[in-house]
Design a protein around this motif. Structure first.
Motif, mmCIF file in Angstrom:
data_model
loop_
_atom_site.group_PDB
_atom_site.id
_atom_site.type_symbol
_atom_site.label_atom_id
_atom_site.label_comp_id
_atom_site.label_asym_id
_atom_site.label_seq_id
_atom_site.Cartn_x
_atom_site.Cartn_y
_atom_site.Cartn_z
ATOM 1 N N LEU A 300 1.058 -1.234 -0.137
ATOM 2 C CA LEU A 300 -0.014 -0.030 0.121
ATOM 3 C C LEU A 300 0.607 1.194 -0.079
ATOM 4 O O LEU A 300 0.751 2.195 -0.738
ATOM 5 N N GLY A 301 1.891 1.217 0.938
ATOM 6 C CA GLY A 301 2.703 2.166 0.840
ATOM 7 C C GLY A 301 3.336 2.769 -0.277
ATOM 8 O O GLY A 301 3.380 3.800 -0.703
ATOM 9 N N GLN A 302 4.042 1.729 -1.079
ATOM 10 C CA GLN A 302 4.590 1.910 -2.231
ATOM 11 C C GLN A 302 3.514 2.406 -3.369
ATOM 12 O O GLN A 302 3.907 3.138 -4.398
ATOM 13 N N MET A 303 2.548 1.779 -3.404
ATOM 14 C CA MET A 303 1.388 2.381 -4.297
ATOM 15 C C MET A 303 1.083 3.498 -4.018
ATOM 16 O O MET A 303 1.097 4.354 -5.272
ATOM 17 N N PHE A 304 0.733 4.116 -2.904
ATOM 18 C CA PHE A 304 0.464 5.576 -2.670
ATOM 19 C C PHE A 304 1.464 6.507 -2.897
ATOM 20 O O PHE A 304 1.332 7.812 -3.280
ATOM 21 N N LEU A 305 2.834 5.847 -2.856
ATOM 22 C CA LEU A 305 3.872 6.811 -3.324
ATOM 23 C C LEU A 305 4.314 6.701 -4.652
ATOM 24 O O LEU A 305 5.148 7.159 -5.159
ATOM 25 N N GLY A 306 3.375 5.970 -5.409
ATOM 26 C CA GLY A 306 3.479 6.140 -6.928
ATOM 27 C C GLY A 306 4.555 5.008 -7.439
ATOM 28 O O GLY A 306 4.918 5.115 -8.829
ATOM 29 N N ARG A 307 5.084 4.053 -6.573
ATOM 30 C CA ARG A 307 5.808 2.981 -7.130
ATOM 31 C C ARG A 307 5.175 1.727 -7.541
ATOM 32 O O ARG A 307 5.004 0.786 -6.770
#
Length: 431
Positions: A300-307
């Motif tokens: 989730l963190g990677q997704m929300f950071l655009g990764r």
């Protein structure tokens, strides 16, 4: 000379006075507990069994070698050929296991034993379908299934509760039952089941108000509710404030506890502190490398950071482990959303369908599936999915379907807006 002796005595007396309030590690450096992973015994009567057992042993050993507060050592030599330093090299715990083959499945059973006494500290079993064509998936899920359980139990042994309450139940039995029952009640997440789990944990905490473990479990559950938008804005603000205070106290008391780290990571994710959540979840994974819940939050963190590429790889890793069962639907949903953000719409459909098959009553999953259907030209199915999503989450609109944007990458925001517009095209109300 007399002065030197006097000074030395003052130092000794000072340490003696300080000793009761200092951790043992301050005076005597404690070596990490030693764990020996013995070769898994093949009891399968299957030609593939020996290879699978050997591979599973290697995977289990490699996984435990990643845990930061233990050391993994070679098993002790057999009786009669022990070396002169065998006593000092003896492990504190041993992990033993057996691989079995049934008509429909492979099963791996494993346990942690205390060396010397042979006392069983934890038992775990995992099964996978014998029809699974991918041997790597079979081995990964077998090892993760037992490794996850054993790693968490080992963490409990090494991080005993710091709860001072006189009312605390014997060992961890009472609070563990409450937590396990709460998790079981939300295995197929609905708003009603969430409410039942929250009530269960709150009642247990009211009976034992100083219990750190119960307070952390309740905070973690409530963070799920915030992520699912199951609290009003005012309720969410109150829950966040209380959870933050709870987790700060818990981290001071049990800084290496997997449940505490998981709950803190979930709190940081739910409150849009994505960089900090990645760091905290990485620490949780350093004590349980097979923790699918932590992997989901990392994704989730990677997704929300655009990764997006990193996020999809993380969700796939969680799916290869497939544990714990209560969180299985989450990384499937995460993979589906990430595929949509990357415009891989056909791939998204299969991930989302798998997630809904496990947990069909969240509502949000249907709304996201509607976007996937809309983009792949399945317009009637898209509208039906929107209708089901709105039945489960009445009142949802374009303005309320997506989480707050604070700290989100512009890359994610643009892709997220396109995804929400696909829901609107499928029939989601704009206001």
């Amino acid at each position: 000379m007399i002065g030197a002796v006097a000074a030395f005595c003052v130092i000794i007396i000072g340490l003696a006075v300080a000793a009761p309030v200092l951790k043992p590690d301050f005076l005597f450096k404690r070596t990490p507990p030693r764990i020996a992973v013995t070769a898994i015994v093949d009891e399968s009567n299957d030609p593939r069994g020996a290879t699978m057992a050997a591979d599973a042993t290697g995977r289990l050993t490699d996984g435990f070698a990643k845990i930061q507060n233990i050391s993994v050592v070679a098993p002790r030599a057999t009786a009669g050929v022990e070396s002169a330093n065998a006593v000092t090299a003896a492990p504190d715990y041993e992990i033993r296991g057996e691989l079995q083959r049934g008509d429909q499945s492979w099963t791996l059973r494993a346990r942690i034993l205390k060396t010397g006494s042979g006392e069983v500290q934890a038992v775990a079993a995992a099964s996978v379908s014998g029809e699974e064509a991918d041997a790597q998936i079979q081995q990964s899920r077998l090892v993760a299934g037992v490794g996850h359980v054993l790693a968490r139990r080992l963490n409990e042994l090494l991080e005993p509760s710091a709860t001072p309450s006189a009312n605390r139940k014997a060992s961890t039995g009472g609070d563990r039952v409450a937590v396990e029952q709460a998790l079981a009640s939300i295995n197929q997440t609905t708003r009603e089941r969430f409410g039942a789990a929250q009530t269960m944990l709150q009642k247990a905490l009211d009976e034992d108000p100083d219990n750190v473990d119960l307070a952390v479990a309740l905070a973690s559950l409530q963070m799920r509710g915030i992520q699912m938008v199951w609290f009003s804005p005012d309720e969410a603000a109150t829950v966040e404030t209380k959870a933050n205070a709870t987790l700060e106290r818990a981290l001071r008391a049990k800084p290496n506890s997997i449940p505490v780290l998981e709950a803190t990571c979930r709190f940081l994710s739910a409150t849009n502190h994505f960089v900090e959540s990645l760091v905290t979840c990485a620490k949780a994974l350093s004590f349980d490398p097979w923790d699918g819940s932590a992997l989901y939050l990392v994704g989730l963190g990677q997704m929300f950071l655009g990764r997006f590429d990193d996020a999809l790889a993380t969700f796939r890793q969680a799916d290869r482990y497939d544990t714990p069962p209560a969180s299985r639907w989450t990384w499937l949903l995460g993979a589906g959303v990430t595929n949509l953000l990357m415009e891989r719409n056909e791939d998204a459909v299969s991930w989302l369908q798998r997630s809904i098959a496990i947990t069909p009553a969240t509502g949000r999953s249907h709304l996201i599936l509607a976007a996937a259907y809309q983009r792949t030209g399945r317009v009637a199915e898209a509208r039906a999915a929107i209708e089901e999503g709105l039945r489960l989450r009445p009142g949802t609109t374009k303005l309320s379907v997506w989480p707050p944007r604070k700290n989100m990458s512009p890359i994610y925001v643009v892709a997220g807006d396109r995804l929400v517009q696909s829901m609107v095209d499928a029939g989601l109300p704009e206001q």
